[in-house]
Design an enzyme around this catalytic site. Structure first.
Site, PDB file in Angstrom:
ATOM      1  N   ASP A  82       0.853  -1.186   0.000  1.00 39.30           N
ATOM      2  CA  ASP A  82       0.000   0.000   0.000  1.00 39.30           C
ATOM      3  C   ASP A  82       0.888   1.235   0.000  1.00 39.30           C
ATOM      4  OD1 ASP A  82      -2.380  -1.496   0.103  1.00 39.30           O
ATOM      5  OD2 ASP A  82      -2.252  -1.656   2.289  1.00 39.30           O
ATOM      6  N   ASP A 117      -7.224  -1.449  -4.333  1.00 40.28           N
ATOM      7  CA  ASP A 117      -8.306  -1.139  -3.393  1.00 40.28           C
ATOM      8  C   ASP A 117      -9.265  -0.106  -3.983  1.00 40.28           C
ATOM      9  OD1 ASP A 117      -7.097  -2.833  -1.520  1.00 40.28           O
ATOM     10  OD2 ASP A 117      -5.867  -1.200  -0.727  1.00 40.28           O
TER      11      ASP A 117
END
Length: 221
Positions: free
Chosen positions: A139, A158
């Protein structure tokens, strides 16, 4: 000698196959684009953000900071990483099943985003450290805080997942079906785009030349 009728725009087979082919091609194309873009952004994040402080963008509204997440949002389920690949495989199987009767282009966009995002994170779970099916997801985007205190740090996969799910909810609320139909206000269903009618015109059941029963008899010559 009779000849077989030529398939035209009003026949059932081309009308049934063409929308499905277009929808499936669009789904696969969006999924591949989302997957490749996600892999590219993760590769750049590993190269540019490793061992450096967060990068502040847009006056602090966005920060680029490299993290590795073994769980879901806010590290939920971090001790059960192996569960997430199984869930993702189930989602991929469900989308594949949905594609068998998919004829709606908006639904193709929604499912393509979900599929691409799911595959992007699944690749991390399978191929990244610390091992197969327990890998940590890369991330790199944090909102309003450099370390994810306001919103979980996320990646492009995401974002695709969230966008695809929100679009699916919108399509359901507006009555759009995955097979191309649309539910009307009274619960009836109708095609999303109805083409011009190409069928034969209804035959006129009134005789062309009829004599009224109460007609007066002709005079004899």
């Amino acid at each position: 000698m009779t000849t077989a009728p030529t398939a035209g725009p009003g026949t059932t087979e081309p009308a049934g196959r063409t929308p499905r082919r277009r929808a499936v091609v669009l789904l696969v194309g969006i999924a591949l684009l989302a997957l490749l873009t996600d892999l590219l952004t993760k590769h750049l994040a590993l190269q540019q953000l490793d061992d450096r402080p967060p990068v502040r963008l847009l006056g602090g509204a966005v920060y680029l900071t490299l993290t590795r997440n073994s769980g879901a949002a806010w590290s939920i389920g971090a001790d059960h990483t192996w569960v997430f690949p199984l869930i993702t495989i189930g989602v991929v199987g469900w989308i594949t099943w949905m594609a068998l009767r998919l004829r709606s282009l908006p639904w193709a966009v929604s499912l393509g985003l979900v599929l691409g995002g799911a595959l992007g994170n699944l690749a991390d779970r399978i191929f990244r450290a610390p091992g197969h099916f327990v890998g940590h997801v890369v991330d790199m985007v944090s909102l309003f805080d450099p370390y994810g205190q306001v919103w979980p740090v996320f990646n492009l996969a995401d974002s695709c997942l969230v966008a695809g799910v929100l679009l699916a909810v919108l399509l359901e609320l507006t009555g759009r079906q995955r097979d191309g139909r649309r539910i009307g206000g009274k619960g009836d269903t109708a095609p999303e785009a109805a083409g011009p009618s190409t069928g034969p015109a209804p035959a006129d059941t009134t005789p062309a030349d009829t004599t009224p029963t109460d007609a007066e008899p002709r005079e004899r010559a």
